[in-house]
Design an enzyme around this catalytic site. Structure first.
Site, PDB file in Angstrom:
ATOM      1  CD  GLU A 169      29.754  73.019  67.862  1.00 19.34           C
ATOM      2  OE1 GLU A 169      30.608  72.231  68.331  1.00 19.34           O
ATOM      3  OE2 GLU A 169      29.715  73.325  66.657  1.00 19.34           O
ATOM      4  CD  GLU A 311      36.317  76.729  65.529  1.00 21.50           C
ATOM      5  OE1 GLU A 311      36.479  77.878  65.028  1.00 21.50           O
ATOM      6  OE2 GLU A 311      37.236  75.885  65.576  1.00 21.50           O
TER       7      GLU A 311
END
Length: 345
Positions: A169, A311
């Site tokens: 994310e 991430e």
């Protein structure tokens, strides 16, 4: 989608356990690696599971609560980082290349649209969420739309032949929404679950806790999970929840990343408890609430490296352990194959 999620396969689990006990090693001597091999067999319904190639999907969105000054970075960073992902320059790009993963970046609600950035999937619900301190993050319809974004991403990964899923994310202030959701579902105080996120100082940390208290005070934390997500969640968090549901329905192992991804997975288990058996905790992050999120799911992480990047980076670092577990199960010789006595003298 929920009706398609079935329990993991007991027969494949038993077959993997039986084979492990026949391999040329003392029983149980590979520890967590053996447990992981058995989990993967049960998840995939294959006595000799395969997890390559993995898909890494990074969902990006913005959070209205950033207006409260809870992050060290301005909201514009989200779109800038999406461009960096698309250009191949972020940590997750490096790690995805290392494990041979297919990487996809999805704009589900960045405040400034990422249209025009080559390589980004545009599947937007709205321009960021509402400020959870004063209003709902999303409408109920937007929650459903964000869930569908995650489900579509999993379907694309399946069409590419991917056999496992790593969720990442990007979203300024998404640790605030994740903290609010975790507090709502566990009853923990904000001071127990709120962390430094992008690296805020003590003064801003105290302010962040106060903002989460305001959000929880205006929310109905006893409502059904989708309503709680509408009140307190994020677009990328909800998309990851949808991806967890779709992966479980497709018997794909989900390697959870850090705090935000784990809260998204917790949301999926609130909607369907069976999803828990499809989740593998990649690592324990340095974010304050992550240990509580892992405890709420009753899972043990594979790694603990003090990471707090997001991430999907921690999950990507853990992925080679899944590959190794599958390889050991499939490629080691049995005692009978090697002509080795299988009982100690």
């Amino acid at each position: 989608m929920l009706e398609r999620i079935q329990p993991t396969c007991a027969d494949s689990r038993a077959a993997a356990l039986s084979r492990l006990d026949q391999l040329t090693k003392p029983r149980g001597s590979l520890g967590r690696l053996e447990e992981l091999a058995v989990e993967l067999a049960a998840i995939t319904a294959q006595p000799l599971p395969r997890v390559d190639p993995p898909a890494v999907v990074v969902f990006a969105a913005d959070h209205g609560v950033a207006a409260e000054g809870v992050s060290a970075y301005p909201q514009e960073v989200s779109a800038q980082m999406v461009a960096n992902f698309a250009a191949g320059g972020a940590a997750i790009n490096v790690l995805a290349r290392q494990i041979g993963a297919h990487l996809e970046v999805v704009d589900v609600g960045v405040a400034t649209s990422c249209k025009g950035i080559d390589g980004v999937v545009i599947d937007r619900v709205r321009d960021g969420t509402g400020n959870i301190a004063v209003e709902d993050a999303m409408s109920d319809e937007e929650v459903q739309a964000a869930l569908a974004v995650g489900m579509r991403a999993v379907e694309r990964a399946r069409r590419r032949g991917c056999r496992s899923l790593i969720l990442g994310e990007m979203g300024i202030a998404n640790t605030s929404s994740s903290s609010a959701l975790l507090a709502a579902w566990t009853g923990l105080r904000p001071q127990q679950v709120v962390g430094r996120g992008t690296g805020i100082d003590d003064q801003r940390l105290a302010h962040k806790c106060h903002v989460i208290e305001r959000a929880l005070a205006r929310a109905d934390v006893d409502a059904d999970p989708l309503r709680v997500m509408a009140q307190l969640g994020g677009l990328e968090i909800t998309a990851m929840t949808g991806a967890c549901l779709a992966a479980a329905a497709a018997r794909l192992p989900v390697v959870m990343d850090g705090f935000i991804a784990t809260v998204a997975a917790l949301a999926a288990t609130r909607l369907c408890p069976t999803v828990k058996d499809y989740l593998i905790a990649g690592h324990r992050s340095d974010e304050a609430g992550h240990g509580h999120a892992l405890a709420a799911l009753d899972v043990e992480p594979l790694l603990s490296l003090g990471l707090r990047l997001g991430e999907g980076s921690g999950a990507a670092l853990a992925f080679p352990l899944l590959h190794s577990a599958c390889a050991v199960l499939a490629e080691m010789a049995t005692f009978a194959d090697a002509g080795v006595a299988d009982e100690p003298s």
